[in-house]
Design a protein around this motif. Sequence first.
Motif, PDB file in Angstrom:
ATOM      1  N   CYS A  30       0.815  -1.261   0.171  1.00 30.77           N
ATOM      2  CA  CYS A  30      -0.017  -0.077   0.114  1.00 30.77           C
ATOM      3  C   CYS A  30       0.905   1.143   0.032  1.00 30.77           C
ATOM      4  CB  CYS A  30      -1.092  -0.051   1.070  1.00 30.77           C
ATOM      5  SG  CYS A  30      -0.076  -0.099   2.632  1.00 30.77           S
ATOM      6  N   PHE A  57       1.439 -20.026   5.241  1.00 29.18           N
ATOM      7  CA  PHE A  57       0.583 -19.100   5.856  1.00 29.18           C
ATOM      8  C   PHE A  57       1.296 -17.927   6.211  1.00 29.18           C
ATOM      9  CE2 PHE A  57      -1.284 -16.998   9.611  1.00 29.18           C
ATOM     10  CZ  PHE A  57      -2.459 -16.746   9.271  1.00 29.18           C
ATOM     11  N   GLU A  91      -4.129  -5.263  -2.359  1.00 29.84           N
ATOM     12  CA  GLU A  91      -4.640  -4.250  -1.302  1.00 29.84           C
ATOM     13  C   GLU A  91      -5.458  -3.177  -2.174  1.00 29.84           C
ATOM     14  OE1 GLU A  91      -1.988  -3.877   2.328  1.00 29.84           O
ATOM     15  OE2 GLU A  91      -0.680  -3.089   0.812  1.00 29.84           O
ATOM     16  N   LEU A  94      -7.048 -14.061   7.537  1.00 33.06           N
ATOM     17  CA  LEU A  94      -7.077 -14.201   5.902  1.00 33.06           C
ATOM     18  C   LEU A  94      -7.127 -12.821   5.201  1.00 33.06           C
ATOM     19  CD1 LEU A  94      -7.615 -15.717   3.155  1.00 33.06           C
ATOM     20  CD2 LEU A  94     -10.282 -15.021   3.503  1.00 33.06           C
ATOM     21  N   HIS A 141      -9.043  -2.052   7.571  1.00 31.20           N
ATOM     22  CA  HIS A 141      -8.593  -0.836   8.522  1.00 31.20           C
ATOM     23  C   HIS A 141      -9.472   0.477   8.096  1.00 31.20           C
ATOM     24  CE1 HIS A 141      -5.350  -3.665   8.034  1.00 31.20           C
ATOM     25  NE2 HIS A 141      -5.819  -4.106   9.326  1.00 31.20           N
ATOM     26  N   GLY A 152      -3.969 -11.542   1.491  1.00 32.53           N
ATOM     27  CA  GLY A 152      -2.548 -12.441   1.187  1.00 32.53           C
ATOM     28  C   GLY A 152      -2.999 -13.373   0.105  1.00 32.53           C
ATOM     29  N   ARG A 192      -2.250 -16.869   1.338  1.00 29.64           N
ATOM     30  CA  ARG A 192      -3.527 -17.497   2.239  1.00 29.64           C
ATOM     31  C   ARG A 192      -4.594 -17.746   1.737  1.00 29.64           C
ATOM     32  NH1 ARG A 192      -2.215 -13.580   7.806  1.00 29.64           N
ATOM     33  NH2 ARG A 192      -0.165 -14.169   7.768  1.00 29.64           N
TER      34      ARG A 192
HETATM   35  N1  GAP Z   1      -1.401  -2.559   4.575  1.00 31.78           N
HETATM   36  C1  GAP Z   1      -1.747  -3.263   5.716  1.00 31.78           C
HETATM   37  C2  GAP Z   1      -1.172  -4.688   5.869  1.00 31.78           C
HETATM   38  O1  GAP Z   1      -0.337  -5.049   5.200  1.00 31.78           O
HETATM   39  P1  GAP Z   1      -1.269  -6.717   7.394  1.00 31.78           P
HETATM   40  O2  GAP Z   1      -2.566  -7.203   8.482  1.00 31.78           O
HETATM   41  O3  GAP Z   1       0.003  -6.556   8.095  1.00 31.78           O
HETATM   42  O4  GAP Z   1      -1.936  -5.280   6.993  1.00 31.78           O
HETATM   43  C3  GAP Z   1      -2.601  -7.909   5.483  1.00 31.78           C
HETATM   44  O5  GAP Z   1      -1.134  -7.677   6.151  1.00 31.78           O
HETATM   45  C4  GAP Z   1      -2.680  -9.111   4.838  1.00 31.78           C
HETATM   46  O6  GAP Z   1      -1.522  -9.649   4.262  1.00 31.78           O
HETATM   47  C5  GAP Z   1      -2.728 -10.188   5.965  1.00 31.78           C
HETATM   48  O7  GAP Z   1      -4.106 -10.257   6.325  1.00 31.78           O
HETATM   49  C6  GAP Z   1      -2.289 -11.420   5.339  1.00 31.78           C
HETATM   50  O8  GAP Z   1      -3.401 -11.971   4.335  1.00 31.78           O
HETATM   51  C7  GAP Z   1      -1.058 -10.940   4.683  1.00 31.78           C
HETATM   52  N2  GAP Z   1       0.068 -11.094   5.144  1.00 31.78           N
HETATM   53  C8  GAP Z   1       0.772 -10.504   6.065  1.00 31.78           C
HETATM   54  N3  GAP Z   1       1.788 -10.959   6.526  1.00 31.78           N
HETATM   55  C9  GAP Z   1       2.061 -12.077   5.870  1.00 31.78           C
HETATM   56  C10 GAP Z   1       3.178 -13.249   5.968  1.00 31.78           C
HETATM   57  N4  GAP Z   1       4.216 -12.946   6.567  1.00 31.78           N
HETATM   58  N5  GAP Z   1       2.773 -14.069   4.998  1.00 31.78           N
HETATM   59  C11 GAP Z   1       2.026 -14.333   4.302  1.00 31.78           C
HETATM   60  N6  GAP Z   1       0.850 -13.475   4.108  1.00 31.78           N
HETATM   61  C12 GAP Z   1       0.870 -12.348   4.909  1.00 31.78           C
END
Ligand code: GAP
Length: 467
Positions: free
Chosen positions: A179, A219, A228, A293, A297, A336, A339
Motif C-alpha cells: 500500500c 501461511f 490491497e 485471511l 482498516h 494475502g 493465504r
Molecule cells: N497494509 C496493511 C497490511 O499490510 P497486514 O495485516 O500486515 O496489513 C495484510 O497484512 C494481509 O497480508 C494479511 O491479512 C495476510 O493475508 C497477508 N500477510 C501479512 N503478512 C504475511 C506473511 N508474513 N505471510 C503471508 N501473508 C501475509
Amino acid sequence: MEAKEKDSELFNKIISFCKRRGFVYQSSEIYGGMSAIYDYGPYGVEVINTIKALWWKHTVQAREDVVGVDSAIFMSPKVWVASGHVAGFSDPLTECKKCHLRFRADHMLEEIGVQADEKMSEEQISEIFAQNRDKLKCPSCGSQDFTDISKFNLLVKSNLGNFSGKWDSEPVYLRGETCQGIYTNYLNILNSMKVRVPFGIAQIGKAFRNEITARQFIFRTREFEQMELEYFTKPDEEMSEYEKLKETRWKFYTEVMGIKEENLKWYQHENLVFYAKDAYDILYKFPFGWNELEGLHARGDYDLSQHAKFSQKDMNYTDPMTGEKYVPHIVEASSGVGRNFLMLLSEAYTEEKLENGEQRIVMKFNPKFAPVKVAVFPLLRNKPELVKAAKEIFNQLKMEYNCEYDNSGNIGKCYRRQDEIGTPYCVTVDFETLEKGTVTVRDRDTMKQERVATTELKQFFSDKGFR
Ligand code: GAP
C-alpha cells in the motif's frame, strides 16, 4: 462416503500433497531450502493466477471508482520512516537462553492459550509474557529460561545503491507492504486520471517481512504477495465507506470465491493504533485453526498526512463541486494471495472411500480455481488413430481452457491423477469417437460418464460456466 477432517493431520496431508502434485515447493530446495520462503509449481501458479485475476476483475475492472497501479518494490527509504515502519514495524522477540533459538513472544503465549493480539503494544505483551513465564517452555530444548522481550524490526534491508559498502543514509528496504506504493502515487493518480473522491487505488504485488518464526507452511512467509485496495474518502464518510468495504469483501469470499460461510468469521481488534478508527480481520478456519485471511482498516488521514509531512508535498484534495479542501481519509482491504491459496486447498481437499473399497483423493475445487479445467486422453496410447483424434480435441480446447493431454494409456490412473489435482472434466477418446464422433466426458465429483459429440464439446463446457 466422504471424510473431511479439519485438523493438523489434514494440514500435514495438504503440505505433502502440495509438493507431490506440483503445487508448492520450498525455495532453493536443492541447496537445503530457505526457511519460510516458497515457490509455486506448475499447478500452484495456475491457482494463484486465478485468485489474482478474480480479485482484480472484481476490485478494479468491475468498478468505475477504482484504478490499479503496479509500483516498484524498492522505494525511497523515507517512505518507511514516514509510514512508521522504521520505528515501529516490529515483533516481540525472545530467545531461549539455552539453545539460542528465537521465538515470537505473542505466538508462544498463544500456544499456552493466552491471548496476545498481534496489534498489542510491546509493553502490553512484555507484561503478559512476564506473568506467564513459569508456563512457557522452549519447543526445541524444553528450557524455561528466556531473555526479556526485545523489538525485532521486520523490514528487510537490501544493499541497493550501497556501492561504498557503508551507509551514509538510511538503507533501501524491500517493501514491507504494497500500500505504500499506492500512497506515494496518490498525487500522480489525482493529477493524471479522472478520479474524484471517493475513489480507490488497488495493487497486487510482493511484500517482504523478516518474520521471526517460520510457521504454518505458506501461511506466514518472508516473501509473499498482497492484494490491497486503498479507498480515499471524505473525512465524514470514512466510516460509512468502511462498512461498505466490509460488505463487499465478505461477499467476494462467499459469493464470488464460493467459500463456505461457516468457515469465515469477523474478528474486531480491540487494541487499535492511535490513528485507527476501527480494524477488523476476516478469519478463515484453516486446518490449524481460525486465522487471519484479510485485514480491513479505517486509517483516518494518517498515511497521507505522514507522507505530506515527510515529502513536503500538499496532499489536500479540493472538491471540484464545493471547493472544500481536505486530506482524504483511507479505508483499506488487504489480503494475502498465499493465504487465499491455502484456504482454497483447505476447502477442496477431500478423501473419499469408493464403493469398491478404493480410496481416492479429490480436490473439489470450484471449477474456476481448478488448475486444469479439462484433461484429454486416448483410450490406448499405441493406437495412432486414437492418439491423433485425442490430440485434435486437445488442440481445439486448449486455447479456451487450461487443458492437459495425457497419453499414458491407463485410464483409471489418469482419472485418479486428475481427481487429485481437481480437474473437473476428463475427456476420453475411444473407438466410438472414430465411428460416431462422440467422446466420454467424466465428471470429477459424481464420476459419472456421458457421451458428448466432439462438435458439441466447446458448448458443453461453456454451459458448465467455466473458462
Ligand atoms: N497494509 C496493511 C497490511 O499490510 P497486514 O495485516 O500486515 O496489513 C495484510 O497484512 C494481509 O497480508 C494479511 O491479512 C495476510 O493475508 C497477508 N500477510 C501479512 N503478512 C504475511 C506473511 N508474513 N505471510 C503471508 N501473508 C501475509
